[in-house]
Write a protein that holds these residues in place. Structure first.
Motif, short mmCIF file in Angstrom:
data_model
loop_
_atom_site.label_atom_id
_atom_site.label_comp_id
_atom_site.label_asym_id
_atom_site.label_seq_id
_atom_site.Cartn_x
_atom_site.Cartn_y
_atom_site.Cartn_z
N THR A 123 0.83 -1.20 0.00
CA THR A 123 0.00 0.00 0.00
C THR A 123 0.87 1.25 0.00
N LEU A 145 2.29 1.64 -3.41
CA LEU A 145 1.26 2.13 -4.33
C LEU A 145 1.01 3.62 -4.12
N ILE A 169 -7.71 3.47 -12.05
CA ILE A 169 -7.85 2.16 -11.42
C ILE A 169 -6.92 2.06 -10.20
N LEU A 170 -5.69 2.54 -10.35
CA LEU A 170 -4.74 2.46 -9.24
C LEU A 170 -5.15 3.37 -8.09
N TYR A 189 -8.23 4.00 -7.27
CA TYR A 189 -9.32 3.24 -6.64
C TYR A 189 -8.75 2.12 -5.77
N ILE A 190 -7.79 1.39 -6.30
CA ILE A 190 -7.15 0.31 -5.54
C ILE A 190 -6.43 0.87 -4.31
N LYS A 191 -5.84 2.05 -4.45
CA LYS A 191 -5.11 2.68 -3.35
C LYS A 191 -6.04 2.92 -2.15
N TRP A 238 -8.89 1.33 -1.43
CA TRP A 238 -9.28 0.05 -0.86
C TRP A 238 -8.14 -0.60 -0.09
N ALA A 239 -6.93 -0.51 -0.63
CA ALA A 239 -5.78 -1.10 0.06
C ALA A 239 -5.52 -0.38 1.39
#
Length: 110
Positions: free
Chosen positions: A22, A25, A52-53, A55-57, A59-60
């Motif tokens: 995380t 990222l 996308i990254l 968004y993933i950031k 959530w992570a």
């Protein structure tokens, strides 16, 4: 001194690995923003993956904090229940951002 059970050991290891990735990222996303904003590159070097990254950031980050807090909250049942309700609230609002307005409308009768 009380020893952690096997589930907490697994959660601890997963949390540590997730925290490492995380932070990496976050650095990647911050570099992407900084290089494009300062006209060094003039564009996002991650291209289409930027959204996308990001968004993933988020959530992570939530998962890392949720695992870390879970280790603390498991020591007391009431604290764990309150914590799980808080995490569930975060997840619901992340999946369904419009649900808060609906709930407020239901509570106020509008």
């Amino acid at each position: 001194m009380k020893k952690d059970n096997a589930l907490m050991k697994v959660a601890n290891i997963v949390g540590q690995v997730l925290a490492f990735f995380t932070v990496a990222l976050w650095l990647l996303c911050l570099l992407n923003s900084a290089l494009s904003a300062d006209s060094m590159l003039g564009y996002h070097f991650l291209g289409d993956a930027t959204g996308i990254l990001e968004y993933i950031k988020y959530w992570a980050t939530l998962l890392t904090l949720a695992l870390s807090g879970l280790e603390f909250a498991t020591r007391n049942f009431l604290l764990m229940l309150i914590y799980l309700i808080i995490v569930a609230g975060c997840i619901i609002l992340m999946f369904f951002p419009g649900v808060l307005g609906t709930l407020v409308g239901m509570a106020t009768g509008e």
